[in-house]
Design an enzyme around this catalytic site. Structure first.
Site, PDB file in Angstrom:
ATOM      1  CB  SER A  47     -11.795   5.144   1.406  1.00 25.16           C
ATOM      2  OG  SER A  47     -12.396   4.471   2.569  1.00 25.16           O
ATOM      3  CG  ASP A 335      -6.582  -1.461   2.538  1.00 19.32           C
ATOM      4  OD1 ASP A 335      -7.859  -1.992   3.026  1.00 19.32           O
ATOM      5  OD2 ASP A 335      -6.510  -0.098   2.283  1.00 19.32           O
ATOM      6  CG  HIS A 338     -10.280   0.480   2.036  1.00 21.82           C
ATOM      7  ND1 HIS A 338      -9.270   0.816   2.309  1.00 21.82           N
ATOM      8  CD2 HIS A 338     -11.296   1.375   2.220  1.00 21.82           C
ATOM      9  CE1 HIS A 338      -9.415   2.167   2.969  1.00 21.82           C
ATOM     10  NE2 HIS A 338     -10.641   2.405   2.911  1.00 21.82           N
TER      11      HIS A 338
END
Ligand SMILES: *[C@@H]1O[C@H](CO)[C@@H](O)[C@H](O)[C@H]1NC(C)=O
Ligand SMILES: *[C@@H]1O[C@H](CO)[C@@H](O)[C@H](O)[C@H]1NC(C)=O
Length: 371
Positions: A47, A335, A338
Protein backbone atom coordinates in the site's frame (compact mmCIF):
# COMPACT_ATOMS: atom_id res chain seq x y z
CA UNK A 1 -13.61 2.55 -41.96
CA UNK A 2 -10.63 0.91 -43.59
CA UNK A 3 -8.80 4.17 -44.09
CA UNK A 4 -9.49 5.18 -40.54
CA UNK A 5 -8.00 1.89 -39.36
CA UNK A 6 -4.89 2.45 -41.46
CA UNK A 7 -4.40 5.96 -40.14
CA UNK A 8 -4.63 4.67 -36.61
CA UNK A 9 -2.07 1.95 -37.41
CA UNK A 10 0.24 4.51 -38.99
CA UNK A 11 -0.01 6.77 -35.98
CA UNK A 12 0.71 3.85 -33.71
CA UNK A 13 3.77 2.97 -35.80
CA UNK A 14 5.03 6.55 -35.66
CA UNK A 15 4.51 6.55 -31.95
CA UNK A 16 6.45 3.31 -31.55
CA UNK A 17 9.23 4.70 -33.70
CA UNK A 18 9.39 7.80 -31.52
CA UNK A 19 9.33 5.84 -28.31
CA UNK A 20 12.10 3.54 -29.53
CA UNK A 21 14.44 6.28 -30.65
CA UNK A 22 13.34 9.41 -28.90
CA UNK A 23 11.95 7.94 -25.74
CA UNK A 24 14.38 9.40 -23.26
CA UNK A 25 14.52 12.88 -24.64
CA UNK A 26 10.74 12.97 -24.71
CA UNK A 27 10.04 11.61 -21.25
CA UNK A 28 13.10 12.72 -19.39
CA UNK A 29 13.43 16.37 -20.18
CA UNK A 30 16.84 17.31 -18.89
CA UNK A 31 15.75 17.41 -15.27
CA UNK A 32 17.01 19.85 -12.71
CA UNK A 33 17.12 17.22 -9.99
CA UNK A 34 18.63 14.34 -11.96
CA UNK A 35 20.57 13.31 -15.04
CA UNK A 36 18.57 10.13 -15.10
CA UNK A 37 18.98 7.71 -17.98
CA UNK A 38 15.84 5.94 -16.90
CA UNK A 39 12.90 6.06 -19.31
CA UNK A 40 10.88 3.30 -17.71
CA UNK A 41 9.97 2.48 -14.15
CA UNK A 42 8.36 -0.64 -12.68
CA UNK A 43 6.87 -0.67 -9.21
CA UNK A 44 6.21 -3.73 -7.04
CA UNK A 45 4.97 -3.74 -3.48
CA UNK A 46 2.21 -2.91 -1.03
CA UNK A 47 0.00 0.00 0.00
CA UNK A 48 2.90 2.45 0.36
CA UNK A 49 3.20 2.43 -3.43
CA UNK A 50 -0.15 1.05 -4.71
CA UNK A 51 -1.92 3.62 -6.88
CA UNK A 52 -5.19 1.91 -7.69
CA UNK A 53 -4.67 -1.84 -8.18
CA UNK A 54 -7.03 -2.69 -5.33
CA UNK A 55 -9.86 -0.41 -6.49
CA UNK A 56 -13.20 -2.24 -6.56
CA UNK A 57 -11.61 -5.35 -5.05
CA UNK A 58 -13.57 -7.60 -2.75
CA UNK A 59 -12.05 -6.77 0.60
CA UNK A 60 -10.85 -4.12 2.99
CA UNK A 61 -7.42 -3.13 1.65
CA UNK A 62 -8.74 -0.39 -0.60
CA UNK A 63 -8.36 3.35 -0.77
CA UNK A 64 -11.01 4.09 -3.38
CA UNK A 65 -13.27 5.98 -1.00
CA UNK A 66 -13.22 9.37 0.70
CA UNK A 67 -11.25 10.83 2.43
CA UNK A 68 -8.37 9.06 0.59
CA UNK A 69 -6.90 11.29 -2.11
CA UNK A 70 -8.39 14.48 -0.68
CA UNK A 71 -5.25 16.46 -1.65
CA UNK A 72 -4.32 14.55 -4.81
CA UNK A 73 -6.28 16.74 -7.19
CA UNK A 74 -8.68 19.66 -7.10
CA UNK A 75 -11.72 17.43 -7.53
CA UNK A 76 -10.67 15.38 -4.43
CA UNK A 77 -11.64 12.10 -6.12
CA UNK A 78 -9.97 9.06 -4.51
CA UNK A 79 -7.50 7.30 -6.83
CA UNK A 80 -6.67 4.25 -4.76
CA UNK A 81 -3.56 5.75 -3.17
CA UNK A 82 -3.38 4.97 0.56
CA UNK A 83 -2.76 8.55 1.63
CA UNK A 84 -4.18 12.06 1.22
CA UNK A 85 -2.03 12.95 -1.81
CA UNK A 86 0.93 11.50 -3.69
CA UNK A 87 2.74 8.35 -2.54
CA UNK A 88 6.44 7.36 -2.59
CA UNK A 89 6.28 5.98 -6.15
CA UNK A 90 4.68 9.21 -7.40
CA UNK A 91 7.39 11.42 -5.91
CA UNK A 92 10.15 9.27 -7.38
CA UNK A 93 8.49 9.44 -10.82
CA UNK A 94 8.52 13.24 -10.44
CA UNK A 95 12.18 13.29 -9.39
CA UNK A 96 13.01 11.19 -12.46
CA UNK A 97 11.15 13.82 -14.55
CA UNK A 98 8.47 11.50 -15.87
CA UNK A 99 5.61 13.55 -17.25
CA UNK A 100 2.99 11.16 -15.93
CA UNK A 101 2.73 8.88 -12.92
CA UNK A 102 3.24 5.19 -13.69
CA UNK A 103 -0.22 3.69 -14.30
CA UNK A 104 -1.56 0.84 -12.18
CA UNK A 105 -1.52 -2.61 -13.82
CA UNK A 106 -5.31 -2.61 -13.61
CA UNK A 107 -5.53 0.34 -16.05
CA UNK A 108 -2.65 -0.35 -18.44
CA UNK A 109 -3.42 -0.50 -22.12
CA UNK A 110 -1.33 -0.95 -25.27
CA UNK A 111 1.91 0.98 -25.71
CA UNK A 112 1.55 2.69 -22.34
CA UNK A 113 3.33 -0.26 -20.75
CA UNK A 114 6.69 0.74 -22.28
CA UNK A 115 7.12 3.53 -19.70
CA UNK A 116 6.48 1.07 -16.90
CA UNK A 117 3.71 -0.43 -14.82
CA UNK A 118 2.78 -0.21 -11.16
CA UNK A 119 1.82 -3.68 -9.83
CA UNK A 120 1.73 -2.77 -6.14
CA UNK A 121 -1.24 -3.92 -4.09
CA UNK A 122 -2.32 -2.96 -0.58
CA UNK A 123 -2.06 -5.84 1.96
CA UNK A 124 0.33 -7.77 -0.31
CA UNK A 125 3.31 -9.63 1.10
CA UNK A 126 6.34 -11.73 0.27
CA UNK A 127 4.32 -14.71 1.52
CA UNK A 128 1.17 -15.58 -0.39
CA UNK A 129 -1.05 -15.89 2.69
CA UNK A 130 -0.07 -12.46 4.03
CA UNK A 131 -3.01 -10.05 4.17
CA UNK A 132 -5.68 -12.76 3.77
CA UNK A 133 -7.81 -11.18 6.53
CA UNK A 134 -7.94 -8.05 4.33
CA UNK A 135 -9.50 -9.93 1.41
CA UNK A 136 -8.55 -9.61 -2.26
CA UNK A 137 -4.97 -8.48 -2.99
CA UNK A 138 -2.10 -9.28 -5.34
CA UNK A 139 0.81 -11.03 -3.58
CA UNK A 140 4.38 -10.31 -4.68
CA UNK A 141 4.45 -13.68 -6.48
CA UNK A 142 1.33 -12.73 -8.45
CA UNK A 143 2.79 -9.28 -9.21
CA UNK A 144 5.81 -11.02 -10.72
CA UNK A 145 3.49 -13.18 -12.86
CA UNK A 146 1.76 -10.01 -14.08
CA UNK A 147 5.16 -8.56 -14.98
CA UNK A 148 6.03 -11.63 -17.06
CA UNK A 149 2.75 -11.17 -18.84
CA UNK A 150 3.55 -7.53 -19.60
CA UNK A 151 7.04 -8.47 -20.85
CA UNK A 152 5.58 -10.95 -23.33
CA UNK A 153 3.67 -8.03 -24.90
CA UNK A 154 6.95 -6.11 -25.29
CA UNK A 155 8.06 -8.56 -27.98
CA UNK A 156 5.15 -7.44 -30.16
CA UNK A 157 5.72 -3.76 -29.43
CA UNK A 158 9.50 -3.60 -29.81
CA UNK A 159 10.02 -6.14 -32.56
CA UNK A 160 13.10 -8.04 -31.48
CA UNK A 161 14.26 -9.86 -28.38
CA UNK A 162 17.38 -7.71 -28.22
CA UNK A 163 15.32 -4.49 -28.26
CA UNK A 164 13.23 -5.88 -25.42
CA UNK A 165 16.32 -6.81 -23.44
CA UNK A 166 17.94 -3.39 -23.92
CA UNK A 167 14.72 -1.68 -22.89
CA UNK A 168 14.16 -3.82 -19.77
CA UNK A 169 17.80 -3.43 -18.69
CA UNK A 170 17.44 0.36 -18.74
CA UNK A 171 14.41 0.54 -16.42
CA UNK A 172 14.31 1.33 -12.73
CA UNK A 173 12.65 -1.35 -10.58
CA UNK A 174 11.30 -0.44 -7.18
CA UNK A 175 10.36 -3.10 -4.62
CA UNK A 176 8.57 -2.14 -1.40
CA UNK A 177 7.37 -5.36 0.23
CA UNK A 178 7.56 -7.08 3.62
CA UNK A 179 5.77 -4.75 6.05
CA UNK A 180 2.55 -6.74 5.73
CA UNK A 181 4.40 -9.99 6.40
CA UNK A 182 4.73 -8.52 9.90
CA UNK A 183 1.62 -6.43 10.49
CA UNK A 184 -0.79 -8.59 8.48
CA UNK A 185 0.77 -11.93 9.34
CA UNK A 186 3.38 -12.45 12.09
CA UNK A 187 1.73 -10.00 14.50
CA UNK A 188 -1.79 -11.35 13.93
CA UNK A 189 -1.41 -14.63 15.83
CA UNK A 190 -5.16 -15.29 15.85
CA UNK A 191 -5.12 -15.81 12.08
CA UNK A 192 -1.57 -16.85 11.18
CA UNK A 193 0.73 -19.58 12.51
CA UNK A 194 4.05 -17.91 11.64
CA UNK A 195 4.71 -16.57 15.16
CA UNK A 196 4.59 -20.10 16.60
CA UNK A 197 6.58 -21.57 13.70
CA UNK A 198 9.39 -18.99 13.70
CA UNK A 199 11.30 -16.80 16.14
CA UNK A 200 11.65 -13.23 14.84
CA UNK A 201 15.21 -14.09 13.76
CA UNK A 202 14.08 -17.22 11.89
CA UNK A 203 11.19 -15.34 10.30
CA UNK A 204 13.50 -12.61 9.01
CA UNK A 205 15.73 -15.29 7.47
CA UNK A 206 12.77 -17.12 5.91
CA UNK A 207 11.38 -13.89 4.40
CA UNK A 208 14.77 -12.82 3.06
CA UNK A 209 15.32 -16.25 1.51
CA UNK A 210 11.96 -16.18 -0.25
CA UNK A 211 12.51 -12.60 -1.41
CA UNK A 212 15.93 -13.46 -2.79
CA UNK A 213 14.37 -16.16 -5.04
CA UNK A 214 11.71 -13.69 -6.18
CA UNK A 215 14.31 -11.00 -6.95
CA UNK A 216 16.46 -13.50 -8.81
CA UNK A 217 13.43 -14.12 -11.02
CA UNK A 218 13.11 -10.39 -11.62
CA UNK A 219 16.82 -10.20 -12.54
CA UNK A 220 16.39 -13.10 -14.98
CA UNK A 221 13.59 -11.11 -16.64
CA UNK A 222 15.94 -8.21 -17.31
CA UNK A 223 16.02 -6.07 -14.16
CA UNK A 224 19.44 -4.42 -13.73
CA UNK A 225 18.64 -1.38 -11.55
CA UNK A 226 16.70 -2.42 -8.48
CA UNK A 227 15.87 -0.32 -5.40
CA UNK A 228 14.65 -2.38 -2.44
CA UNK A 229 12.83 -0.50 0.30
CA UNK A 230 13.14 -1.85 3.85
CA UNK A 231 10.49 -2.03 6.55
CA UNK A 232 9.58 1.18 8.37
CA UNK A 233 8.86 2.06 11.99
CA UNK A 234 5.61 0.09 11.97
CA UNK A 235 5.78 -0.28 15.76
CA UNK A 236 5.33 3.50 16.07
CA UNK A 237 2.13 3.61 14.00
CA UNK A 238 -1.14 4.64 15.67
CA UNK A 239 -2.54 1.18 14.83
CA UNK A 240 0.32 -0.68 16.57
CA UNK A 241 0.30 1.61 19.61
CA UNK A 242 -3.44 1.18 20.09
CA UNK A 243 -3.36 -2.58 19.57
CA UNK A 244 -0.24 -3.68 21.49
CA UNK A 245 1.03 -3.02 24.96
CA UNK A 246 4.13 -0.86 24.64
CA UNK A 247 5.21 -0.88 28.25
CA UNK A 248 6.11 2.76 28.68
CA UNK A 249 8.15 2.83 25.49
CA UNK A 250 7.01 5.34 22.87
CA UNK A 251 6.70 2.57 20.25
CA UNK A 252 5.94 -1.16 20.20
CA UNK A 253 9.52 -2.38 20.46
CA UNK A 254 8.88 -6.05 19.67
CA UNK A 255 7.47 -5.06 16.25
CA UNK A 256 10.26 -2.61 15.47
CA UNK A 257 12.94 -5.09 16.61
CA UNK A 258 11.50 -7.83 14.40
CA UNK A 259 11.45 -5.48 11.42
CA UNK A 260 15.03 -4.42 12.07
CA UNK A 261 16.10 -8.08 11.81
CA UNK A 262 14.41 -8.19 8.40
CA UNK A 263 16.19 -4.98 7.38
CA UNK A 264 19.58 -6.44 8.31
CA UNK A 265 18.70 -9.41 6.08
CA UNK A 266 17.74 -7.11 3.19
CA UNK A 267 20.99 -5.19 3.42
CA UNK A 268 23.06 -8.36 3.23
CA UNK A 269 20.86 -9.64 0.39
CA UNK A 270 21.73 -6.47 -1.54
CA UNK A 271 25.42 -7.04 -0.81
CA UNK A 272 25.21 -10.65 -2.08
CA UNK A 273 23.32 -9.72 -5.24
CA UNK A 274 25.84 -7.01 -6.13
CA UNK A 275 28.64 -9.56 -5.71
CA UNK A 276 26.93 -12.38 -7.59
CA UNK A 277 25.32 -10.39 -10.42
CA UNK A 278 28.09 -8.07 -11.55
CA UNK A 279 26.07 -6.64 -14.45
CA UNK A 280 23.31 -5.37 -12.13
CA UNK A 281 22.98 -2.87 -9.30
CA UNK A 282 20.80 -3.42 -6.26
CA UNK A 283 20.36 -0.81 -3.55
CA UNK A 284 18.70 -0.87 -0.12
CA UNK A 285 16.64 2.06 1.12
CA UNK A 286 16.75 2.17 4.91
CA UNK A 287 13.25 3.50 5.50
CA UNK A 288 13.52 2.67 9.19
CA UNK A 289 16.62 4.78 9.65
CA UNK A 290 15.17 7.64 7.59
CA UNK A 291 12.09 7.72 9.81
CA UNK A 292 14.23 7.52 12.94
CA UNK A 293 16.31 10.53 11.90
CA UNK A 294 13.21 12.25 10.68
CA UNK A 295 13.63 15.62 9.00
CA UNK A 296 9.94 16.31 8.42
CA UNK A 297 9.87 18.92 11.19
CA UNK A 298 11.74 21.12 8.70
CA UNK A 299 8.54 20.97 6.64
CA UNK A 300 6.39 21.90 9.61
CA UNK A 301 5.26 18.47 10.85
CA UNK A 302 4.40 18.66 14.54
CA UNK A 303 2.13 15.67 15.19
CA UNK A 304 3.84 12.25 15.06
CA UNK A 305 1.41 10.31 17.23
CA UNK A 306 -2.13 10.71 15.99
CA UNK A 307 -3.67 9.80 12.66
CA UNK A 308 -5.03 12.67 10.59
CA UNK A 309 -8.21 10.87 9.60
CA UNK A 310 -10.88 9.33 11.79
CA UNK A 311 -10.17 5.55 11.83
CA UNK A 312 -12.57 2.74 11.06
CA UNK A 313 -13.08 -0.12 13.54
CA UNK A 314 -9.96 -2.14 12.63
CA UNK A 315 -7.71 0.83 13.40
CA UNK A 316 -5.82 0.39 10.11
CA UNK A 317 -7.56 2.71 7.68
CA UNK A 318 -9.83 5.75 7.58
CA UNK A 319 -13.56 5.53 8.21
CA UNK A 320 -15.63 5.84 5.02
CA UNK A 321 -16.39 9.55 4.62
CA UNK A 322 -14.79 10.13 8.03
CA UNK A 323 -13.45 13.40 9.39
CA UNK A 324 -9.91 14.60 8.66
CA UNK A 325 -7.51 16.94 10.44
CA UNK A 326 -7.50 20.59 9.43
CA UNK A 327 -3.90 20.86 8.26
CA UNK A 328 -2.56 17.67 6.68
CA UNK A 329 0.95 19.11 6.55
CA UNK A 330 1.24 18.99 10.32
CA UNK A 331 0.72 15.21 10.62
CA UNK A 332 3.09 12.36 9.79
CA UNK A 333 0.38 9.64 9.89
CA UNK A 334 -2.59 9.88 7.57
CA UNK A 335 -4.46 6.79 8.88
CA UNK A 336 -3.54 4.01 11.32
CA UNK A 337 -0.51 2.81 9.34
CA UNK A 338 0.14 5.01 6.28
CA UNK A 339 2.06 8.29 6.18
CA UNK A 340 0.52 11.52 4.96
CA UNK A 341 1.73 12.97 1.67
CA UNK A 342 4.32 14.96 3.59
CA UNK A 343 5.57 11.76 5.24
CA UNK A 344 5.68 10.01 1.84
CA UNK A 345 7.62 12.98 0.47
CA UNK A 346 10.24 12.81 3.23
CA UNK A 347 10.84 9.11 2.57
CA UNK A 348 10.97 9.53 -1.21
CA UNK A 349 13.21 12.59 -1.08
CA UNK A 350 15.85 10.89 1.03
CA UNK A 351 15.60 7.61 -0.92
CA UNK A 352 16.34 9.67 -4.03
CA UNK A 353 19.00 11.96 -2.56
CA UNK A 354 20.40 10.47 0.64
CA UNK A 355 20.92 13.03 3.40
CA UNK A 356 22.45 10.73 6.00
CA UNK A 357 25.13 8.05 5.34
CA UNK A 358 22.72 5.31 6.43
CA UNK A 359 19.71 6.42 4.37
CA UNK A 360 20.64 4.20 1.43
CA UNK A 361 23.16 1.41 0.72
CA UNK A 362 25.48 1.43 -1.17
CA UNK A 363 24.06 4.58 -2.83
CA UNK A 364 20.81 6.41 -3.55
CA UNK A 365 18.23 6.15 -6.35
CA UNK A 366 19.54 9.26 -8.10
CA UNK A 367 22.93 7.60 -8.46
CA UNK A 368 21.36 4.29 -9.53
CA UNK A 369 19.32 6.03 -12.22
CA UNK A 370 22.42 7.64 -13.74
CA UNK A 371 24.41 4.38 -14.13
C1 LIG B 1 -0.26 24.06 7.60
O1 LIG B 1 0.91 23.72 8.30
C2 LIG B 1 2.10 24.07 7.65
C3 LIG B 1 3.24 23.48 8.45
O2 LIG B 1 3.20 23.92 9.79
C4 LIG B 1 2.19 25.57 7.48
O3 LIG B 1 3.37 25.91 6.78
C5 LIG B 1 0.97 26.05 6.70
O4 LIG B 1 0.95 27.45 6.65
C6 LIG B 1 -0.30 25.55 7.37
N1 LIG B 1 -1.44 25.87 6.50
C7 LIG B 1 -2.52 26.48 6.95
C8 LIG B 1 -3.58 26.72 5.93
O5 LIG B 1 -2.67 26.80 8.12
C1 LIG C 1 24.99 3.45 10.30
O1 LIG C 1 25.44 2.18 9.84
C2 LIG C 1 26.58 1.69 10.50
C3 LIG C 1 27.01 0.42 9.78
O2 LIG C 1 25.95 -0.44 9.60
C4 LIG C 1 26.25 1.48 11.96
O3 LIG C 1 27.39 1.00 12.66
C5 LIG C 1 25.79 2.80 12.57
O4 LIG C 1 25.37 2.60 13.90
C6 LIG C 1 24.63 3.39 11.77
N1 LIG C 1 24.33 4.71 12.27
C7 LIG C 1 23.10 5.11 12.51
C8 LIG C 1 22.96 6.49 13.03
O5 LIG C 1 22.12 4.40 12.32
Amino acid sequence: MELHGKVVMLMLNIYLFLTMFGFESYWVNGASSSNSKVGCYFIFGDSLVDNGNNNNNKGLARADYKPYGIDFSKNMIPTGRFTNGRNIADFIAEFLSFKNYIPPFKNTRGWNILKGVNYASGAAGIRDETGMTQGERTSFNKQLDQHNNIISKFNELLGSKSNVKTHLNSCLYMVNIGGNDYLNNYFMPLYYKTSVQFTPQQYAIALTKQLSLQLKGLYEKGARKVAIFGGGIVGCSPYAKAKFDHKGSSCVDKINNAIQLFNIGLKSLVKDFNTNFGDANFIFIDVFNIALHDTSSNQGVINRDNPCCELRGDGLQCEVNGKVCGNRSEYIFWDGVHPTEIGMMTLATRAFNAQHPNDTYPFDINHLAQL
